[in-house]
Design an enzyme around this catalytic site. Structure first.
Site, mmCIF file in Angstrom:
data_model
loop_
_atom_site.group_PDB
_atom_site.id
_atom_site.type_symbol
_atom_site.label_atom_id
_atom_site.label_comp_id
_atom_site.label_asym_id
_atom_site.label_seq_id
_atom_site.Cartn_x
_atom_site.Cartn_y
_atom_site.Cartn_z
ATOM 1 C CG LEU A 148 1.600 0.883 3.316
ATOM 2 C CD1 LEU A 148 0.694 0.013 4.180
ATOM 3 C CD2 LEU A 148 1.253 0.715 1.842
ATOM 4 C CB ALA A 161 -1.045 9.804 8.206
ATOM 5 C CE LYS A 162 -2.400 3.814 3.973
ATOM 6 N NZ LYS A 162 -3.713 3.146 3.808
ATOM 7 N N GLY A 163 -1.490 3.970 9.762
ATOM 8 C CA GLY A 163 -1.374 3.378 11.077
ATOM 9 C C GLY A 163 -2.017 2.012 11.045
ATOM 10 C CG ASP A 200 -5.679 0.346 3.681
ATOM 11 O OD1 ASP A 200 -5.704 -0.726 3.065
ATOM 12 O OD2 ASP A 200 -4.988 1.310 3.334
#
Length: 373
Positions: free
Chosen positions: A45, A63-65, A104
């Site tokens: 992602l 970026a994703k987390g 998200d």
């Protein structure tokens, strides 16, 4: 196929189309590691977000987390504590010019408000540190609807290429959360006939078109789609293969796969979810002549309006909703034309056109900054 492996495969195809130097290609590639699927999903992602912001032509990276939990099983106080501790752990990794988190799946404006408040304890009041905030804390008008509205703008741009209009077609929407509900509502307002929608509680259909506003009110009141008087209940598993002109998956990844791809009856698929189509399904659907609008373009409305919110916070000058929507339509329309031009230049489908556009912009920026082979 693992989501990261599939994303990397599309990246490699795009880099071959562009003729990138192998060393440059390797430097832009996210390595696949045999670890928990959740980690690879986040990596995939993050990479998709890199290409998405490049396709949308906004000055962001990728970026994703996330946190491994089920939000609906937690109380509000538990969610707040979890969010604040998470922010404490990453506050030195995020920043107005470093990494700007946005909501998200499983998160909302309240989540971002907690993040903003916790970050401010360490760094002072910084409204531009997160987007998707409540309006009262510097959030942008139009942000809640942004991803769904962007999906509708993208759909309109695609259909216009084929001489078609939203008001003349039938739509099936999988997922009736924020994105799916807004997309269905806006399609309904434009005269499109939304004949089936679903979420985790079930699916409802009406061949004459669902009253989306009434359905949204019903779900808000009951928490479910089941029992809605304006349509008939149906098996959620049958939704994806239901006859329609346009299918819009707005839920989880991998819902279109080799098991059901042959049975898809839609002429157009708009990927409002992240990675809803497996590579095997992608090949099958393309051979059938189904036109697929890829996720890295189709659902870019959310991050685009997040960019608008960030700009407003930095300037200290807020826009009205009309301006937000007007700018979003402009960005989505321009991105589609750029994508189509890339398809024509390299004689490829929309997915490869989108990846090629995104990878090309990132590769060019990398080289202009002084990267040497």
């Amino acid at each position: 196929m693992n989501a990261l492996a599939a994303t990397n495969r599309n990246f490699r195809k795009a880099s071959r189309i562009l003729g990138l130097d192998s060393k440059l290609e390797k430097s832009l590639l996210i390595p696949f590691r045999e670890i928990k699927i959740d980690h690879d999903e986040v990596n995939a992602l993050a990479q998709l977000m890199t290409w998405k912001t490049a396709v949308a032509d906004i000055p962001y990276g990728g970026a994703k987390g996330g946190i491994g939990c089920i939000p609906k099983d937690l109380s509000i106080s538990e969610l707040e504590r979890l969010t604040r501790v998470f922010t404490q752990k990453i506050h030195d990794l995020i920043g107005i010019n470093t990494d700007v988190p946005a909501p998200d799946m499983g998160t909302n404006s309240q989540t971002m408000a907690w993040m903003l408040d916790e970050y401010s304890k360490f760094h002072g009041h910084s409204p531009a540190i997160v987007t998707g905030k409540p309006i009262d804390l510097g959030g942008s008008l139009g942000r809640d609807a942004a991803t769904g509205r962007g999906v509708v703008y993208a759909t309109g741009a695609l259909l216009a290429e084929y001489g078609k209009n939203i008001k003349d077609l039938t739509f099936v929407v999988q997922g009736f959360g924020n994105v799916g509900a807004w997309a269905a509502k806006l399609i309904h307002e434009k005269g499109g006939k939304v004949i089936v929608v679903s979420d985790i509680t079930g699916a409802v259909k009406n061949p004459n078109g669902l009253d989306i506003a009434a359905l949204m009110n019903y779900k808000e009141a009951t928490g479910t789609l089941t029992g809605f008087s304006g349509g008939d209940s149906m098996n959620s598993d049958e939704l994806l293969t239901h006859k329609c002109d346009v299918l819009i998956p707005c839920a989880l990844g991998g819902v279109l796969n080799r098991e059901n791809a042959e049975h898809i009856k839609a002429k157009f698929i708009i990927e409002a979810a992240n990675h809803p189509t497996d590579p095997e399904a992608d090949e099958i659907l393309c051979k059938k002549g189904v036109v697929i609008l890829p996720d890295i373009y189709a659902n870019a409305g959310g991050v685009t309006v997040s960019y608008f919110e960030w700009v407003q916070n930095i300037q200290g000058f807020m826009w009205n909703e009309e301006k937000v929507n007007m700018e979003l339509e402009k960005y989505m329309t321009n991105a589609f034309h750029n994508l189509k031009n890339m398809c024509k230049t390299h004689n490829c489908n929309l997915r490869m056109g989108a990846f090629t556009l995104g990878v090309n912009r990132v590769a060019r920026a990398t080289m202009l900054r002084g990267w040497e082979a």
